[in-house]
Scaffold this motif. Structure first.
Motif, PDB file in Angstrom:
ATOM      1  N   ILE A   9       0.883  -1.157   0.000  1.00  0.00           N
ATOM      2  CA  ILE A   9       0.000   0.000   0.000  1.00  0.00           C
ATOM      3  C   ILE A   9       0.923   1.209   0.000  1.00  0.00           C
ATOM      4  O   ILE A   9       2.054   1.126   0.492  1.00  0.00           O
TER       5      ILE A   9
ATOM      6  N   ILE B 213       0.843   5.377   0.827  1.00  0.00           N
ATOM      7  CA  ILE B 213       0.128   6.561   1.262  1.00  0.00           C
ATOM      8  C   ILE B 213       0.808   7.810   0.695  1.00  0.00           C
ATOM      9  O   ILE B 213       0.241   8.877   0.643  1.00  0.00           O
TER      10      ILE B 213
ATOM     11  N   LEU C 290      -6.003   9.317  -0.217  1.00  0.00           N
ATOM     12  CA  LEU C 290      -7.079   8.508   0.345  1.00  0.00           C
ATOM     13  C   LEU C 290      -8.264   8.427  -0.610  1.00  0.00           C
ATOM     14  O   LEU C 290      -8.905   7.385  -0.734  1.00  0.00           O
ATOM     15  N   ASP C 291      -8.545   9.537  -1.316  1.00  0.00           N
ATOM     16  CA  ASP C 291      -9.631   9.500  -2.297  1.00  0.00           C
ATOM     17  C   ASP C 291      -9.334   8.473  -3.385  1.00  0.00           C
ATOM     18  O   ASP C 291     -10.200   7.690  -3.787  1.00  0.00           O
TER      19      ASP C 291
ATOM     20  N   LEU D 228      -7.269   5.948  -3.175  1.00  0.00           N
ATOM     21  CA  LEU D 228      -7.287   4.610  -2.578  1.00  0.00           C
ATOM     22  C   LEU D 228      -8.720   4.080  -2.511  1.00  0.00           C
ATOM     23  O   LEU D 228      -8.997   2.932  -2.878  1.00  0.00           O
ATOM     24  N   ALA D 229      -9.632   4.942  -2.075  1.00  0.00           N
ATOM     25  CA  ALA D 229     -11.035   4.518  -1.987  1.00  0.00           C
ATOM     26  C   ALA D 229     -11.542   4.085  -3.353  1.00  0.00           C
ATOM     27  O   ALA D 229     -12.186   3.037  -3.487  1.00  0.00           O
TER      28      ALA D 229
ATOM     29  N   VAL E  98      -9.941   0.648  -4.477  1.00  0.00           N
ATOM     30  CA  VAL E  98     -10.465  -0.516  -3.757  1.00  0.00           C
ATOM     31  C   VAL E  98     -11.928  -0.741  -4.111  1.00  0.00           C
ATOM     32  O   VAL E  98     -12.391  -1.867  -4.226  1.00  0.00           O
ATOM     33  N   LEU E  99     -12.640   0.355  -4.341  1.00  0.00           N
ATOM     34  CA  LEU E  99     -14.014   0.242  -4.829  1.00  0.00           C
ATOM     35  C   LEU E  99     -14.013  -0.520  -6.145  1.00  0.00           C
ATOM     36  O   LEU E  99     -14.923  -1.293  -6.440  1.00  0.00           O
TER      37      LEU E  99
ATOM     38  N   LEU F  22      -6.906  -4.993  -0.656  1.00  0.00           N
ATOM     39  CA  LEU F  22      -5.806  -4.641   0.239  1.00  0.00           C
ATOM     40  C   LEU F  22      -5.242  -5.965   0.719  1.00  0.00           C
ATOM     41  O   LEU F  22      -5.935  -6.753   1.328  1.00  0.00           O
TER      42      LEU F  22
END
Lengths: 332, 332, 504
Positions: B64, B66, B253-254, B256-257, B260-261, B266
């Motif tokens: 992952i 960040i 984070l946006d 990442l969301a 994953v959506l 993960l």
């Protein structure tokens, strides 16, 4: 004597080595570099800055121990602060009484808990990844807050709230007292209660914990609920300290709280980690930024140094494990 | 067909959700269902899609990251300065500089992760703070508006007025985005390296026993994300016509969301370029539609957050339960 | 016993190991071991857990590097150590116990991984990959949809995929590490057939299995290891299971039927017509105080599902469960525990115990209320509770705070039993309690079971090894396809009779 040492060692746990070492290093380095470092002023600035980040870190700690994460902490805190502000404004604003304030705080705690309950339910019942669930909760709460405040500040609160953010009792800042109380609360929760026990077990192996007759869903919902409540406490302290609420305030703390947990020896996959080492890690972080401040750097440099510190501690852990292996090999 | 639906359940359900939302929006608003708007959407989403396919590669390899969004900011800033040194440059030199800087920053993550066995979330949270802290420290938060002309001029590769009066525009960001998407798709589905990345993310120990070079996998995955972050950063500067040091803060984070959506897991081994693009588009379409419906921009994020939360909840309550005809897998 | 299959066994060894030593962190894992494998031979490697079998395989395949002085002679060349790449290039293949497969990737990719996805960067030739996979499966007489992700297939098919993968290229020497551990009997038979075909084609097969019946059936020679040292190499012809056990453990075991009448005791568990379609049907049974009821049957017979239903973790569709005459309905396993039911999972590693956590915490997890003091958990109470059980069940541990994963399989299982005894159960369900427990330590586990029964506990003992239930239970129930198809009294029935029925 040895048994007392042994007991202290087991009480502190293996997690203490990293933050403990970092603490000594920071005190030594800045103590030598700047004569003002070891002074009441440093203590004062640390004492005032510690609680905000600290309370949010406590909110982050519980979910990490279950092998999850709560990325919604900062905005949960904002929304909780907003709740208090709204209650105060609806009931007289600057002239609101202390009863109204307490009612507002209770409502804020409930709002924080509600955000946690929703996340906990989704995580416990759908097994969706906590990063994702809390991330969408974060986006939702940020949107909600911006929608309600239209992106602006809300201020104008009764005067009696000042001391909660700035006052001291017997020389100790009120926010610090609140924070230390919460640290102790978390320490007891994790070390001495069933929920704390279950938190660690779930973090290591959820299915095996369920097979052992633990209500893992209830535990997960409770963990996120408590995390939300802790966010609300942080939100109330932030409100009192700044005498205003703005959505996005403290946003930069989000990943710092994760950093503080890891620095405090918490296992990123969950199952292991204690409150006191995390507390020490938080103190180290604040000492670092105060020390850097003294020698003329700003908070941004401190942020970078925090990152370097975490990398440094991780590399030291790696070196230590290497040495351990080679000692064992040579011993044969 | 059934097996296609079963193996691509996420992509199909995303597509279905997009179709439903689009239908609702085209009925509710006059302008949504037009080619012009569709191309607008692509223009708006280009940068996020570039980031997303990069992040996808890291997630597939079981990591992952960040730090990529602030890394992109660092790249933007450094590229702007470097272009000044070489006297302006052009798209080729710009992309080369941005790409290599990005790869460099990505490889730093890979180095920490591989050399010192630091878990990727810990390593990248550290570098997130280091990159961002240092960037803000050295730039003092000052933006650069004085960019070379070639960088700020809009490049329209194709335009055409439609009978309904809207314009179709294909701009440079879209072209770059398409190249990045196709390149990533080639990498992860058509090359042995890509399949090794999947294998490594799926079962690291198994991959190791097969003699796959683990270190190379980390450097390729994080290097690729670095490359995409660098390119995406430059394109974002082109799109925004300025370089603001904290413009991309929080973007990680946006993205990442969205990824994953789009079905990436993960933990590694799973995810597709199509799903990833659909994930980003779903969020953009929702925002775009809300915009056209005249919903307050402050409410966008709230609704988007709620949609992601619902989507996660549904996608984790097992697709089989929602689509009874798919039947049960062969697993016991 | 069965005769070894007569394959054309080569005279010259394909692989010959001498003087293999291996040390991990001060522990000698292999002591001067030698080993030999001939073309066309099925050679079995036998020994208890931790005897060095896996280490030896890893030395041969280049995962580990043995101490200096080792001689690895393979196919005419001498090496001091192997590397994974050389081993694979020279035709040494391993089917690992955990299979080392990639569940998210397609069957074709899993099979042709080394061949097509290899090490050099290039474009993937999907057509070639598909062809290779289909051919490899065809050689085993199997057809699978090679495009589907592997996770869509059950464990038996995955096993086949792992074997197909090993046979790509010119496999000369194939290691199979516990290939039958999670297969049903018919799947096992099919696998053994494949092994015979392989060895008939001149491949040297090294077979590792804890199921001694299989070992005797398939192999021509048996190498026994104990504590990292070679005990000897024996021809399979004329060997018996008990003789191998003796060689593996260095002890002799005197097994006798422990069954005794319990008909006069009050009924603890009564099950009437319990049904969960597709898993178990119309199950009726009673277990009395102090009685041990054995349930045996093949993997997939519905044993574990029945146990989980008794433990409240699966909801039966119909039928009734009564505990001490009172009908109960469990909403979750918490209700079952409260009613006095305890369930020791067959999967100790991922369901039975929480491996990374402390021994003490694993022991008290199911009975936390006992160590509460004023609403808080008491460290002192925990310590004394744990000490009592550790002593009672004879668990050998270092410190209570050590991770449970540091214990041997047998000691872990004792802790797992203690965890449930601490809940004061009336009925203890033991689901395959000897999985992953050394042969030598199994007797100890059954001594505990016998003692618990003597003290009045009702016990259900589930095992797919018929002798375990035959010698240790008072009654033996045979389950097949979700139903109880036979009841035996060990004092009257012969072991062979039950085995014949179960393995038919």
């Amino acid at each position: 004597m040895i048994s007392i040492l042994e007991r202290v060692k087991t009480a502190l746990g293996p997690e203490m080595a990293g933050p403990g070492l970092a603490f000594v290093a920071v005190v030594l380095v800045f103590g030598i570099a700047s004569p003002q470092f070891l002074s009441a002023a440093t203590f004062g600035s640390v004492a005032f800055q510690l609680p905000e980040l600290g309370l949010l870190t406590l909110a982050m700690l519980l979910p990490i121990l279950t092998g999850g994460l709560n990325l919604a902490i900062t905005f949960t805190a904002n929304i909780a602060g907003l709740t208090v502000a709204w209650v105060l404004r609806e009931n007289g604003g600057v002239d609101a009484g202390i009863g109204i304030f307490i009612a507002g705080c209770l409502l804020a705690l409930m709002v924080g808990a509600a955000s946690g309950v929703v996340m906990g339910l989704v995580i416990a019942f759908t097994r969706a990844h906590p990063i994702l669930v809390s991330l969408s909760m974060m986006i939702f709460l940020r949107g909600l807050g911006e929608f309600l405040t239209r992106g602006g500040d809300i201020s104008g609160f009764p005067a009696f709230m000042g001391p909660i953010g700035h006052g001291s009792i017997a020389g100790i800042p009120v926010p610090l007292i609140v924070f230390i109380a919460c640290v102790l609360g978390w320490h007891v929760l994790l070390g001495r209660t069933k929920l704390g026990f279950n938190t660690y077990m779930i973090g290591s192996n959820l299915e095996a914990t369920r097979y052992s007759g633990i209500n893992t869903r209830k535990a997960i919902v409770l963990v996120y609920t408590l995390s939300g409540v802790m966010c609300a406490i942080a939100g109330i302290i932030m409100l009192a300290r700044f005498n205003s609420v703005r959505i996005g305030h403290g946003e930069s703390y989000l990943l710092i709280t994760v950093l503080a947990c890891f620095l405090g020896g918490v296992n990123p996959f969950g199952g292991f980690g204690r409150v006191i080492p995390v507390f020490v890690a938080l103190v180290v972080l604040q000492l670092l930024s105060s020390g850097l401040n003294l020698i003329g750097a700003n908070q941004h440099l401190a942020t970078a140094v925090w990152g370097i510190l975490l990398v440094g501690v991780m590399i030291l852990r790696w070196v230590a494990s290497r040495i351990k292996i080679s000692i064992v090999r040579r011993g044969s | 067909m059934r097996s296609l639906i079963r193996t691509h359940a996420t992509e199909f359900s995303l597509l279905a959700v997009i179709v439903i939302i689009s239908t609702v929006l085209s009925v509710a608003t006059a302008n949504f269902f037009s080619l012009g708007n569709a191309f607008d959407l692509l223009n708006i989403s280009a940068v996020n899609i570039i980031f997303a396919v990069g992040l996808l590669v890291v997630l597939i390899a079981g990591g992952i990251d960040i730090s990529f969004a602030v890394a992109a900011s660092v790249v933007q800033y450094c590229t702007a300065i470097a272009l000044g040194w070489i006297g302006g440059g052009g798209w080729i030199s710009g992309l080369l500089i941005a790409g290599s800087l990005g790869v460099l920053l990505g490889c730093l993550n890979a180095f920490l992760i591989h050399r010192f066995r630091i878990i990727s979330i810990v390593a990248t949270i550290s570098t997130f703070n280091i990159y961002f802290g240092l960037l803000m420290f050295f730039t003092r938060g000052v933006s650069i508006y004085d960019l070379p002309e070639w960088l700020t001029d809009r490049v329209i590769l194709f335009e055409q007025e439609m009978p309904d009066g809207t314009w179709i525009e294909i701009t440079l960001p879209v072209l770059v985005m398409v190249i990045c998407v196709v390149a990533t798709w080639m990498l992860i589905t058509r090359t042995t390296i890509g399949r090794q990345l999947y294998a490594f993310g799926d079962n690291p120990e198994g991959a190791r026993r097969f003699g796959i070079n683990i270190g190379a996998m980390q450097f390729i995955a994080f290097g690729w994300l670095g490359l995409m972050a660098g390119i995406g950063g430059l394109i974002q500067a082109h799109y925004a016509q300025e370089v603001v040091p904290n413009a991309l803060y929080g973007r990680e984070l946006d993205v990442l969301a969205a990824v994953v959506l789009g079905g990436a897991r993960l933990g590694g081994g799973k995810g597709s370029v199509l799903g990833c693009v659909l994930g980003v588009l779903l969020i953009s379409i929702t925002q775009n539609g809300l915009n056209l419906m005249g919903v307050s921009p402050f409410a966008f994020k709230m609704i988007v957050g709620a949609i992601i939360l619902v989507a996660i909840t549904l996608s984790n309550t097992r697709i089989e339960r929602l689509l009874p005809f798919v039947g049960r897998g062969a697993g016991r | 016993m069965h005769q070894a299959t007569s394959a054309t066994v080569g005279e010259k060894p394909l692989l010959s190991l001498r003087n293999i030593n291996m040390t991990f962190g001060g522990v000698k894992a292999l002591k001067n071991v030698s080993f030999e494998g001939r073309p066309g031979e099925v050679h079995c490697l036998a020994g208890e857990n931790g005897c060095g079998k896996s280490t030896l395989i890893k030395v041969i395949t280049g995962v580990y590097r043995p101490a200096d002085g080792a001689v690895i002679e393979y196919d005419g060349e001498i090496y001091s150590h192997m590397s994974p790449v050389t081993a694979q290039d020279r035709g040494i293949q391993v089917i690992w116990q955990d299979l080392a497969l990639f569940p998210e990737m397609s069957v074709a990719e899993n099979i042709a991984f080394h061949e097509v996805l290899g090490r050099r960067p290039r474009l993937v030739d999907y057509n070639r990959m598909r062809r290779i996979a289909i051919d490899a499966l065809a050689r085993l007489g199997v057809t699978l949809d090679v495009e589907l992700p592997l996770k869509e297939y059950a464990i038996a098919q995955r096993q086949i995929v792992a074997i197909a993968r090993a046979l790509i290229g010119e496999a000369k020497l194939v290691f199979m590490d516990e290939p039958t551990a999670s297969l049903t009997q018919s799947e096992t038979d099919h696998l053994l057939e494949i092994v015979r075909t392989l060895s008939a084609s001149g491949v040297a097969v090294v077979f590792v299995s804890h199921r001694l019946a299989e070992v005797l059936e398939i192999s021509s020679r048996i190498t026994v290891l104990r504590d990292g040292a070679l005990v000897g190499v024996y021809p399979a012809a004329g060997m018996t299971q008990s003789r191998i056990t003796e060689l593996m453990t260095g002890k002799t075991f005197d097994q006798h039927v422990r069954a005794r009448p319990r008909d006069d005791q009050p009924v603890v568990l009564e099950v009437r017509g319990l049904t969960r379609p597709g898993q178990f049907e119309d199950i009726s049974l009673t277990v009395r105080r102090g009685e041990t009821v054995g349930i045996t049957g093949l993997l997939g017979a519905g044993r574990t599902e029945l146990a989980l239903a008794l433990f409240g973790m699966l909801k039966p569709a119909s039928g009734a469960i009564s505990i001490e005459g009172k009908e109960v309905r469990f909403g979750s396993n918490r209700d079952a525990i409260k009613a006095g039911v305890a369930y020791l999972s067959e999967d100790r590693l991922s369901l039975g115990l929480i491996q990374p956590q402390a021994i003490a915490d694993n022991l008290v997890i199911a009975s936390l209320r006992k160590i509460l003091s004023g609403g808080l958990l008491s460290e002192d109470r925990k310590r004394s509770l744990v000490s009592r059980w550790i002593a009672d069940l004879g668990v050998r541990i270092g410190r209570q705070a050590d991770a449970i994963s540091t214990l041997s399989g047998g000691n872990q299982q004792r802790v797992a039993i203690a965890k449930w005894l601490a809940t004061d159960p009336k009925l203890l369900i033991l689901d395959c309690p000897t999985v992953g427990v050394d042969v030598g330590a199994r007797a100890g586990i059954f001594d505990i079971v016998a003692r618990l029964a003597e003290s009045g506990l009702a016990i259900i003992l589930i095992s797919d090894e018929v002798p375990e239930v035959y010698f240790n239970a008072d009654r033996v129930l045979h389950m097949a396809q979700g139903r109880i198809v036979g009841t035996y009294d060990p004092r009257q029935a012969r072991l062979e009779e039950i085995e014949a029925a179960v393995y038919a």
